[in-house]
Design an enzyme around this catalytic site. Structure first.
Site, PDB file in Angstrom:
ATOM      1  N   GLU A  81       0.770  -1.116   0.070  1.00 47.74           N
ATOM      2  CA  GLU A  81      -0.051  -0.050  -0.058  1.00 47.74           C
ATOM      3  C   GLU A  81       0.732   1.313  -0.023  1.00 47.74           C
ATOM      4  O   GLU A  81       1.872   1.306   0.737  1.00 47.74           O
ATOM      5  CB  GLU A  81      -0.718   0.067   1.413  1.00 47.74           C
ATOM      6  N   ASP A 116      -0.729  -2.762  11.877  1.00 48.23           N
ATOM      7  CA  ASP A 116      -0.904  -3.299  10.611  1.00 48.23           C
ATOM      8  C   ASP A 116       0.493  -4.264  10.320  1.00 48.23           C
ATOM      9  O   ASP A 116       1.416  -3.902  10.392  1.00 48.23           O
ATOM     10  CB  ASP A 116      -1.088  -2.304   9.512  1.00 48.23           C
TER      11      ASP A 116
END
Length: 191
Positions: A81, A116
């Site tokens: 990402e 994350d």
């Protein structure tokens, strides 16, 4: 900004975010591609930087063409990402963008930022030309001098960029967080 639930600009990046800049009369724009965990918080931080004219979240450095968010999250595509930043180099330098970047991430954690975890959350500086490459390498060296743990942020040539789905674009600002240039309000990441 680091690993907390709220991200706060450090002193060096706050000076960049709150700096007044002249409008771009030449019209020249450059692109930077950076990855540092969930792309929502990174994007919002760069939306606030004077001289940044556009941000777009998406996926890069992977092997599958046109990956979806679900595919990237599976860890099977190799993508990370990232945020692609279009900026006015007369107003903000690539080095300034990297200063803000270092404040946003923990460059010593592999495939993880905060809560994350996974290869899609690795940190990376993906350069678009040799000048950016040299600035990135010098920036890593400078940052490493401040840390006892080894930096694992990758520095690689940018590969094909795939914009993320529309609902990911400007996600935190659409959710009510301020994206105004110069704003230093802590960034709250949520899903």
């Amino acid at each position: 900004m680091g690993n907390g639930p709220s991200k706060v600009f450090g002193e060096s990046s706050a000076a960049i975010v709150t700096r007044a800049v002249a409008p771009n009369v030449a019209g020249k724009k450059d692109v930077a591609t950076l990855a540092g965990g969930c792309f929502w918080g990174i994007e919002l931080a760069f939306q606030r930087v004077p001289g940044v004219v556009k941000t777009e979240v998406g996926y890069t450095q992977g092997i599958k063409k046109n990956p979806t968010y679900e595919e990237v999250c599976s860890g099977t595509t190799g993508h990370t990402e990232a945020v692609q930043i279009t900026y006015d180099p007369a107003a903000v330098s690539y080095d300034d963008l990297l200063t803000v970047f270092w404040d946003l991430i923990d460059p010593t954690t592999l495939n993880r930022q905060g809560g994350d975890a996974g290869t899609q959350y690795r940190s990376g500086i993906y350069y678009h030309d040799e000048d950016q490459h040299q600035v990135a390498e010098r920036s890593v060296e400078k940052q490493q001098q401040k840390l006892s743990d080894k930096i694992v942020t990758e520095v690689l040539p940018a590969t094909t960029w795939y914009p993320a789905e529309d609902y990911h674009q400007q996600y935190l600002s659409k959710g009510g967080q301020c994206s105004r240039t110069g704003d230093l309000t802590p960034i709250r990441c949520y899903g």
